[in-house]
Design an enzyme around this catalytic site. Structure first.
Site, mmCIF file in Angstrom:
data_model
loop_
_atom_site.group_PDB
_atom_site.id
_atom_site.type_symbol
_atom_site.label_atom_id
_atom_site.label_comp_id
_atom_site.label_asym_id
_atom_site.label_seq_id
_atom_site.Cartn_x
_atom_site.Cartn_y
_atom_site.Cartn_z
ATOM 1 N NE ARG A 154 -3.673 -2.067 2.806
ATOM 2 C CZ ARG A 154 -3.469 -3.186 3.499
ATOM 3 N NH1 ARG A 154 -2.296 -3.379 4.101
ATOM 4 N NH2 ARG A 154 -4.417 -4.089 3.601
ATOM 5 C CE LYS A 178 -6.367 -0.259 4.564
ATOM 6 N NZ LYS A 178 -7.670 -0.495 3.899
ATOM 7 C CG HIS A 247 -4.202 1.444 -3.969
ATOM 8 N ND1 HIS A 247 -3.356 2.019 -3.052
ATOM 9 C CD2 HIS A 247 -5.076 0.687 -3.261
ATOM 10 C CE1 HIS A 247 -3.713 1.644 -1.838
ATOM 11 N NE2 HIS A 247 -4.747 0.833 -1.932
ATOM 12 N NE ARG A 250 -2.977 -3.201 -1.592
ATOM 13 C CZ ARG A 250 -2.608 -4.036 -0.607
ATOM 14 N NH1 ARG A 250 -1.338 -4.321 -0.439
ATOM 15 N NH2 ARG A 250 -3.515 -4.560 0.199
ATOM 16 C CG HIS A 273 -6.421 -8.182 1.490
ATOM 17 N ND1 HIS A 273 -6.654 -8.605 0.189
ATOM 18 C CD2 HIS A 273 -6.187 -6.846 1.409
ATOM 19 C CE1 HIS A 273 -6.562 -7.568 -0.630
ATOM 20 N NE2 HIS A 273 -6.287 -6.497 0.083
ATOM 21 C CE1 TYR A 282 -6.372 -6.343 -6.470
ATOM 22 C CE2 TYR A 282 -6.952 -7.334 -4.375
ATOM 23 C CZ TYR A 282 -6.521 -6.247 -5.103
ATOM 24 O OH TYR A 282 -6.250 -5.063 -4.471
#
Length: 316
Positions: A154, A178, A247, A250, A273, A282
Site C-alpha cells: 500500500r 493496517k 494502488h 498493487r 488482507h 482480484y
C-alpha cells in the site's frame, strides 16, 4: 420545513454534536452524517414519522425501498445512508429514545465489487523500463515502482518504510500495515537490485540520521502526495494510456500473481488482507476449479476405499 421535520432534525443536530465532542470526528465526516441523516429525516417525515421514538423496522425497510426505487440511488450510496442511520439509532438507544435499534439487520441492495483496474504485464514492463540515468531521483523512483510491483505494498506502507526494515541478504521487507499489523514480505530480484542502487546514491540527498528508506530533495521522508505525482508523471513520460498510481501497481501485483499461481491464501497474506473476501475481488475462480479443490481436500468428498463408486437409490 414543517415543525415536525424540524423536530426530527433537532435530535440529528444533537447527534452531530455528540460526534464532535465524544467521538471527535472530523468536520468533513460530521457533514456527511448530517447530509445523509437530513435526507432520511425528509423521507421518513413524508412517510408519516413525527417522532424518533416511533421509528420502526418497517419504516426503515420502506426507506430502503424508496431510495432504491427506479435506481434513484446507487447500492453503495444506500448502504452509506443506512450506516449513518444505524449509528444515529444506536445513539437514540443510548439516549433512551428507542428501546432497540430498528435499523439493525435491515439489508440493503447488494453492491457490486468490480475488479480493480490494473496494468497488464507489457504495460508494467513499459512503465519500469526507465531511461538509463545516474540521477538519484530517477533511481529512487525506479526503486519505488519496482518495490510496489514486487511486493504489492500500500502507499502508506511504502511511505512508512525505514532503511532498517529491508533485509537485502534475505530479500525480505518488514511492513507495518493496517491496524498496525506487521508482516514480512519477499522482495523480487529486480526490486532488490534497484533498492541497492538507490541506497548507494541515497547519501547524496540525506545524512545517515534520517531513518526513512525513501527521501526527498528536502532531506526528509517522502510523502504520499509526491509519490503519487511522480508515478503519474512517469506513466505519462513512458507513454502509457492508463493513469498510473500506487494502488494500480498493487492491483497489478495481486492480479498477475493470482493468474500465475492461483494461490488465493498466499496472495491474501502478501497483501495483508484481514479477510479472504477482500482478496477475492482480484480473481474470478471458475466453479470447476473450486469443485476440484473441494474434491481433493474435503474429507467427506473423498471416496473411501470400501465405498462403492456409484450409489443406488437403495443407499439413500
Amino acid at each position: 420545513m414543517t415543525d415536525v421535520a424540524s423536530a426530527l432534525r433537532v435530535a440529528v443536530d444533537a447527534f452531530i454534536e455528540f460526534l464532535r465532542v465524544e467521538r471527535q470526528l472530523s468536520a468533513h465526516t460530521r457533514e456527511n452524517y448530517r447530509r445523509h441523516l437530513g435526507e432520511a429525516c425528509r423521507l421518513l417525515h413524508e412517510e408519516g414519522l413525527d417522532d424518533w421514538s416511533r421509528l420502526s423496522a418497517a419504516a426503515v425497510r420502506r426507506l430502503v425501498v424508496r431510495l432504491h426505487r427506479h435506481g434513484q440511488q446507487a447500492p453503495r450510496s444506500i448502504a452509506t445512508k443506512m450506516s449513518a442511520l444505524r449509528s444515529f439509532a444506536d445513539y437514540l438507544v443510548r439516549q433512551g429514545v428507542l428501546p432497540a435499534n430498528p435499523a439493525r439487520g435491515i439489508s440493503t441492495p447488494k453492491q457490486g465489487r468490480p475488479l480493480p483496474k490494473n496494468l497488464d504485464v507489457d504495460q508494467v514492463y513499459q512503465l519500469l523500463n526507465l531511461p538509463s540515468s545516474e540521477e538519484p531521483l530517477v533511481i529512487r523512483d525506479r526503486a519505488i515502482m519496482e518495490l510496489f510491483y514486487s511486493s504489492g505494498l500500500r502507499l502508506s506502507e511504502l511511505v512508512a518504510l525505514n532503511v532498517d526494515d529491508l533485509s537485502r541478504h534475505d530479500r525480505q521487507l518488514r511492513v507495518i500495515g493496517k491496524g498496525n499489523k506487521e508482516r514480512v514480505v519477499p522482495v523480487g530480484r529486480l526490486a532488490i537490485e534497484w533498492l541497492d542502487k538507490w541506497l548507494q546514491v541515497r547519501p547524496q540527498l540525506v545524512s545517515g540520521e534520517e531513518p526513512a528508506l525513501f527521501v526527498s530533495l528536502q532531506k526528509r521522508r517522502l510523502c504520499s502526495r509526491t509519490i503519487q505525482q511522480r508515478l503519474a508523471s512517469w506513466g505519462t513520460r513512458q507513454q502509457l494510456a492508463a493513469h498510473v498510481h500506487p494502488h494500480k501497481l498493487r492491483h497489478s501485483f495481486a492480479t498477475h500473481l493470482l493468474e500465475s499461481s492461483g494461490d488465493l491464501r498466499a496472495v491474501q497474506e502478501l497483501l495483508g488482507h484481514a479477510n479472504l473476501g477482500t482478496t477475492q475481488i482480484y480473481t474470478h475462480l471458475d466453479f470447476q476449479h473450486l469443485a476440484d479443490v473441494y474434491d481433493q481436500a474435503h474429507p467427506r468428498a473423498r471416496r473411501q476405499p470400501d465405498e462403492p463408486s456409484d450409489a443406488t437409490p437403495d443407499d439413500a
